[in-house]
Design an enzyme around this catalytic site. Structure first.
Site, PDB file in Angstrom:
ATOM      1  N   LEU A 137       0.829  -1.211   0.000  1.00  0.00           N
ATOM      2  CA  LEU A 137       0.000   0.000   0.000  1.00  0.00           C
ATOM      3  C   LEU A 137       0.860   1.256   0.000  1.00  0.00           C
ATOM      4  O   LEU A 137       0.847   2.061   0.931  1.00  0.00           O
ATOM      5  CB  LEU A 137      -0.989   0.008   1.168  1.00  0.00           C
ATOM      6  CG  LEU A 137      -2.076  -1.054   1.128  1.00  0.00           C
ATOM      7  CD1 LEU A 137      -3.022  -0.896   2.320  1.00  0.00           C
ATOM      8  CD2 LEU A 137      -2.862  -1.008  -0.175  1.00  0.00           C
TER       9      LEU A 137
ATOM     10  N   TYR B  69      13.363   3.197 -14.272  1.00  0.00           N
ATOM     11  CA  TYR B  69      12.259   2.247 -14.120  1.00  0.00           C
ATOM     12  C   TYR B  69      12.450   1.039 -15.025  1.00  0.00           C
ATOM     13  O   TYR B  69      12.386  -0.112 -14.584  1.00  0.00           O
ATOM     14  CB  TYR B  69      10.925   2.926 -14.437  1.00  0.00           C
ATOM     15  CG  TYR B  69       9.826   1.943 -14.768  1.00  0.00           C
ATOM     16  CD1 TYR B  69       9.376   1.033 -13.818  1.00  0.00           C
ATOM     17  CD2 TYR B  69       9.256   1.900 -16.050  1.00  0.00           C
ATOM     18  CE1 TYR B  69       8.386   0.105 -14.120  1.00  0.00           C
ATOM     19  CE2 TYR B  69       8.262   0.982 -16.353  1.00  0.00           C
ATOM     20  CZ  TYR B  69       7.833   0.089 -15.383  1.00  0.00           C
ATOM     21  OH  TYR B  69       6.861  -0.829 -15.696  1.00  0.00           O
TER      22      TYR B  69
ATOM     23  N   ARG C  42      10.547  14.945 -21.182  1.00  0.00           N
ATOM     24  CA  ARG C  42      11.317  14.377 -20.075  1.00  0.00           C
ATOM     25  C   ARG C  42      12.593  13.736 -20.617  1.00  0.00           C
ATOM     26  O   ARG C  42      12.657  13.333 -21.789  1.00  0.00           O
ATOM     27  CB  ARG C  42      10.482  13.351 -19.316  1.00  0.00           C
ATOM     28  CG  ARG C  42      10.248  12.054 -20.027  1.00  0.00           C
ATOM     29  CD  ARG C  42       9.394  11.137 -19.171  1.00  0.00           C
ATOM     30  NE  ARG C  42       9.085   9.877 -19.859  1.00  0.00           N
ATOM     31  CZ  ARG C  42       8.004   9.160 -19.634  1.00  0.00           C
ATOM     32  NH1 ARG C  42       7.110   9.582 -18.751  1.00  0.00           N
ATOM     33  NH2 ARG C  42       7.796   8.035 -20.284  1.00  0.00           N
TER      34      ARG C  42
ATOM     35  N   THR D  85       7.164  -5.382 -18.430  1.00  0.00           N
ATOM     36  CA  THR D  85       6.767  -4.298 -19.327  1.00  0.00           C
ATOM     37  C   THR D  85       7.562  -4.335 -20.629  1.00  0.00           C
ATOM     38  O   THR D  85       8.671  -4.866 -20.677  1.00  0.00           O
ATOM     39  CB  THR D  85       7.009  -2.933 -18.641  1.00  0.00           C
ATOM     40  OG1 THR D  85       6.824  -1.862 -19.571  1.00  0.00           O
ATOM     41  CG2 THR D  85       8.434  -2.841 -18.116  1.00  0.00           C
ATOM     42  N   ASP D  86       6.990  -3.732 -21.670  1.00  0.00           N
ATOM     43  CA  ASP D  86       7.727  -3.624 -22.932  1.00  0.00           C
ATOM     44  C   ASP D  86       8.847  -2.583 -22.861  1.00  0.00           C
ATOM     45  O   ASP D  86       9.708  -2.531 -23.733  1.00  0.00           O
ATOM     46  CB  ASP D  86       6.785  -3.304 -24.091  1.00  0.00           C
ATOM     47  CG  ASP D  86       5.995  -2.005 -23.924  1.00  0.00           C
ATOM     48  OD1 ASP D  86       6.169  -1.315 -22.893  1.00  0.00           O
ATOM     49  OD2 ASP D  86       5.187  -1.686 -24.816  1.00  0.00           O
ATOM     50  N   GLU D  87       8.872  -1.778 -21.794  1.00  0.00           N
ATOM     51  CA  GLU D  87       9.896  -0.742 -21.690  1.00  0.00           C
ATOM     52  C   GLU D  87      11.295  -1.316 -21.501  1.00  0.00           C
ATOM     53  O   GLU D  87      12.293  -0.616 -21.688  1.00  0.00           O
ATOM     54  CB  GLU D  87       9.550   0.244 -20.573  1.00  0.00           C
ATOM     55  CG  GLU D  87       8.264   1.011 -20.853  1.00  0.00           C
ATOM     56  CD  GLU D  87       8.044   2.176 -19.920  1.00  0.00           C
ATOM     57  OE1 GLU D  87       9.014   2.895 -19.625  1.00  0.00           O
ATOM     58  OE2 GLU D  87       6.900   2.379 -19.490  1.00  0.00           O
TER      59      GLU D  87
ATOM     60  N   LYS E 166      13.087  -3.024 -14.065  1.00  0.00           N
ATOM     61  CA  LYS E 166      12.243  -4.126 -14.524  1.00  0.00           C
ATOM     62  C   LYS E 166      13.052  -5.130 -15.357  1.00  0.00           C
ATOM     63  O   LYS E 166      12.826  -6.337 -15.277  1.00  0.00           O
ATOM     64  CB  LYS E 166      11.063  -3.592 -15.332  1.00  0.00           C
ATOM     65  CG  LYS E 166      10.028  -2.849 -14.504  1.00  0.00           C
ATOM     66  CD  LYS E 166       9.356  -3.729 -13.460  1.00  0.00           C
ATOM     67  CE  LYS E 166       8.453  -4.775 -14.073  1.00  0.00           C
ATOM     68  NZ  LYS E 166       7.739  -5.563 -13.035  1.00  0.00           N
TER      69      LYS E 166
END
Length: 356
Positions: free
Chosen positions: A34, A159, A291, A133-135, A163
């Site tokens: 949380l 990020y 960014r 993720t695809d990133e 991952k």
């Protein structure tokens, strides 16, 4: 199946919990720390279901995780807990390393200890599904290329790097220890209960409040948009039918650039919630400086998932986006408290179980 879902109070995780309960899972165990992006209000529809349980716990705590697995007699783990916002990773990378990398390793350790203690039949049935993720693949030129399961990893942001590292650790636990791991990499998700700092919900909510709609650069960056309910369906198929040691790319073949997404939202709201004076919401679109390291384009080839798992998305992007706008208009009870708290981490509703 008795499924443990990490990060089940987040956007995709809560969709997975709701989907599994609707589809008759024997037990859905939600483990979530949380943080600012987790809201138990997203689970209001299932929180009283006898097949659902919630534990507030940190995935870095191996012993607590192992206790939960043993207590709940888990058949499969769907690992979705992650820090996921690229802008936050640029501002402060450390939490992404702590949760996405160290947290994944601790969870893998707990899963390995649990799996090693199972009987032969239970060991054969168990799966550890790492959701990514695809990133991790970096970016693509605007006019060619598509990500497949064989695409070389080339993450651009902290990020994405965190991952990518987690993906590698998950595969290492399969190759080194035999833990039955399956990996999936998805494209950008959207839909109900999407945290309000992401592009689509932020645009919808800012427009409702007649605030500027910030758009990075020229808005030319392209994403493949996948409705979260379609993704949840795919994830259930991956964990139940996916082959250990394999990875599956999940995408909707719905590439759109960010400007066109925002314009589509504005056009929908022009009809559903006209502005006073008749101006278009498009007038609120405001270009802001891009960014750092902003990937140009993501595009997923989901052929393997389609072929091996029999999965297809049910929603077109236009239909899914229309449903999403309607949901945010009709469910202020969910997003207004989050908006008021300005992502301060205040929790909304729900009960949790202790592990002791």
């Amino acid at each position: 199946m008795r499924v443990l879902v990490t990060g089940g109070a987040g956007f995709i995780g809560s969709a997975v919990c709701r989907h599994l309960i609707r589809n008759g899972a024997e037990r859905v165990v939600n483990v979530d720390k949380l943080t600012y992006a987790g809201s138990l209000a997203s689970l209001r529809a299932v929180e009283s279901d006898p097949h659902y349980a919630f534990y507030r716990a940190d995935i870095r705590d191996e012993q607590v995780l192992l206790q939960i697995m043993r207590r709940e007699r888990i058949d499969a783990i769907m690992h979705l807990a992650a820090e996921s916002h690229v802008d936050r990773s640029i501002e402060s990378p450390d939490p992404f390393m702590e949760t996405n990398v160290l947290g994944t390793v601790r969870l893998l350790n707990a899963a390995l200890a649990y799996w090693s203690g199972l009987g032969t039949e239970e060991r054969g049935r168990f799966r550890f599904h790492h959701v990514s993720t695809d990133e991790v693949f970096g970016d693509l030129p605007f006019n060619r290329g598509i990500f497949s399961e064989e695409t070389r990893y080339a993450p651009s942001s902290p990020y994405a790097a965190s991952k990518a590292a987690a993906d590698h650790f998950a595969r290492a636990w399969y190759h080194t220890y035999g833990l039955p791991v399956v990996v999936s990499n998805c494209s950008n998700n959207y839909g109900p209960f999407h945290f309000p700092e992401k592009l689509i919900p932020l645009t919808i909510i800012n427009a409702i409040e007649e605030k500027p709609l910030p758009l990075y650069g020229s808005g030319a960056n392209v994403r493949d948009w996948l409705h979260v309910a379609d993704h949840a369906t795919a994830l259930e198929l991956v964990v139940s039918r996916g082959r250990p040691g394999e990875s599956y790319n999940i995408g909707a073949r719905a590439e759109r650039n960010n400007l066109s997404v925002m314009e589509c939202i504005c056009d929908l709201l022009d009809v559903r919630l006209p502005r006073k004076g008749g101006d278009s919401y498009r007038d609120l679109i405001t270009l802001v400086p891009d960014r750092p390291g902003h990937d140009r384009r993501y595009a997923i080839d989901p052929s393997k998932a389609e072929r091996e798992l029999g999965w297809r998305p049910k929603r077109s992007f236009e239909g899914g986006l229309s449903e999403t706008v309607d949901w945010f208009l009709a469910n202020r009870w969910w997003w207004e408290p989050i908006r008021r708290e300005r992502y301060s981490g205040a929790r909304i509703g729900g009960q949790h179980r202790s592990v002791a």
